[in-house]
Structures are given as C-alpha cells and as structure tokens.
Scaffold this motif. Structure first.
Motif, PDB file in Angstrom:
ATOM      1  N   SER A 168       0.847  -1.203   0.000  1.00  0.00           N
ATOM      2  CA  SER A 168       0.000   0.000   0.000  1.00  0.00           C
ATOM      3  C   SER A 168       0.883   1.254   0.000  1.00  0.00           C
ATOM      4  CB  SER A 168      -0.895  -0.002   1.244  1.00  0.00           C
ATOM      5  OG  SER A 168      -0.087   0.206   2.387  1.00  0.00           O
ATOM      6  N   ALA A 169       0.235   2.380  -0.271  1.00  0.00           N
ATOM      7  CA  ALA A 169       0.959   3.659  -0.239  1.00  0.00           C
ATOM      8  C   ALA A 169       1.509   3.904   1.160  1.00  0.00           C
ATOM      9  CB  ALA A 169       0.023   4.789  -0.659  1.00  0.00           C
ATOM     10  N   ASN A 170       0.753   3.444   2.166  1.00  0.00           N
ATOM     11  CA  ASN A 170       1.211   3.626   3.543  1.00  0.00           C
ATOM     12  C   ASN A 170       2.462   2.782   3.825  1.00  0.00           C
ATOM     13  OD1 ASN A 170       0.833   4.756   6.222  1.00  0.00           O
ATOM     14  ND2 ASN A 170       0.421   2.646   6.833  1.00  0.00           N
ATOM     15  N   ASP A 171       2.474   1.547   3.323  1.00  0.00           N
ATOM     16  CA  ASP A 171       3.674   0.691   3.467  1.00  0.00           C
ATOM     17  C   ASP A 171       4.897   1.431   2.931  1.00  0.00           C
ATOM     18  OD1 ASP A 171       2.211  -1.425   4.449  1.00  0.00           O
ATOM     19  OD2 ASP A 171       1.959  -2.385   2.492  1.00  0.00           O
TER      20      ASP A 171
END
Ligand SMILES: [Zn+2]
Length: 208
Positions: free
Chosen positions: A35-38
C-alpha cells in the motif's frame, strides 16, 4: 527486480532493519501488494537509516568502504521506490557521498560483472537479435501451474520440465527453451517464468 536482486550481495554485508524492510516492501510493490502507507513508512525508516549511516561514515572519514555501504545502500533502496532506473545505475556506478575522496563502490567488481548475467536472466537482453515471438496458446494450464510453483518457491530445478511443457504444445521460441534447459542460475523474475505467468514487461509483442 533487477535492483533488488543485484543489491543482494551488498545487503548480505549490511544488516540493517530498515534495508531489510525496504527489500520486503519492494518485492511486495513489484507484486502489486504494497500500500501507499507501506511505502511511506518504509521511506521514513530509510531516511532515519540514511542519517545514521552517514553520521558514522563521516565520523570515520578515513574509514574503509564498509562504513560507506549503509548510506549507499539506503540511497539505492530509497531511489528504488521513486526512480527505479536511477537506483539500478547507482547500484553499479561507484559514487561519492559527501566524502570528497575516492568514489565508493557498493558492489565488488565481480558482483558488478554478475549484473550482466542478471540483465540476461531478467530481461532476455544478452543477444543481438530481436526478441522471438511468443504465443499465448503456449501458456497452458500445465505450463502456468509449473511456472507458478517455480515462482512461488524460488526453486528452479523444474525449469527443464517447463521447457518440455512448452515444447509439447508447439512452442518454438528457442530462446525460451534454451534458457529453461541451460545451466542457469535463475532468480525470481526470470524472464521465461514471468512470460509464462504473463507478468512484468518482458513480454515481446505477439505477431499479428
Ligand atoms: Zn531464468
């Protein structure tokens, strides 16, 4: 995948959690499973590692190249998420960081030479001729199952069996057949396995 695989010798010398995490997230990103958060969390970890590594490298100004490996590697891994081609270049080209003296290579000359093999393994770009045609009809259930098993396990002893499965249904792409039956070694991202799985960008255009 080129950078992640080619950076492995450098990673084996640098045991830093942020670098290990970046490799793991990099692989998941290549699979479309990060994910973008990862990515944001990974980049934040790399930023901290960069400062930490740079500090010790500057502190030991006259120090051996090993101390420069961490900031160099962090730099390469950070670029991997934004500018993959530049990450590959910096991995291979000796570079000065702040240090005004000798450029510091991240890989040994032998490891750099091995990258030529890796380019052939991942991109099928070793010869001079054009890429041979590939037909979807060769991606039978058997071939795809075999390739999926090879990809998932990272175990490549079944590559000649994959060649047999392809040839059984009329595959005449000799580059792929020879590659499967050759001595290897293969790595995850092998162009033939990716081609059979319909992955990545190694697929040559089909003849019309
Ligand atoms: Zn291969």
């Amino acid at each position: 995948m080129f950078t992640l695989t080619a950076a492995k010798p450098a990673l084996d010398r640098v045991h830093h959690t942020a670098c290990r995490t970046a490799v793991e997230v990099g692989w998941r990103l290549a699979e479309g499973a990060a994910s973008a958060n990862d990515v944001a969390v990974t980049l934040e970890g790399l930023r901290a590692a960069w400062e930490e590594g740079l500090e010790s490298a500057i502190h030991y100004y006259e120090a051996p190249p090993e101390l420069w490996a961490l900031p160099r590697l962090v730099n390469v891994l950070t670029l991997l998420f934004n500018e993959p081609a530049e990450a590959a270049r910096q991995l291979l080209v000796p570079l000065s960081i702040v240090h005004p003296g000798q450029p510091v290579p991240l890989l040994t000359p032998e490891e750099t030479r091995n990258c030529c093999w890796l380019v052939r393994e991942l991109f099928n770009r070793g010869g001079v001729g054009p890429l041979l045609p590939w037909e979807n009809a060769w991606q039978t259930e058997t071939a795809v199952a075999l390739a999926a098993q090879i990809y998932a396990s990272g175990e490549f002893s079944a590559m000649p069996i994959l060649a047999d499965a392809l040839q059984d249904v009329g595959c005449d792409n000799v580059d792929a057949l020879i590659h499967c039956r050759g001595p290897g070694p293969h790595v995850r991202g092998c162009w033939v396995v990716d081609l059979v799985l319909g992955k990545g960008m190694n697929r040559p255009p089909n003849p019309v």
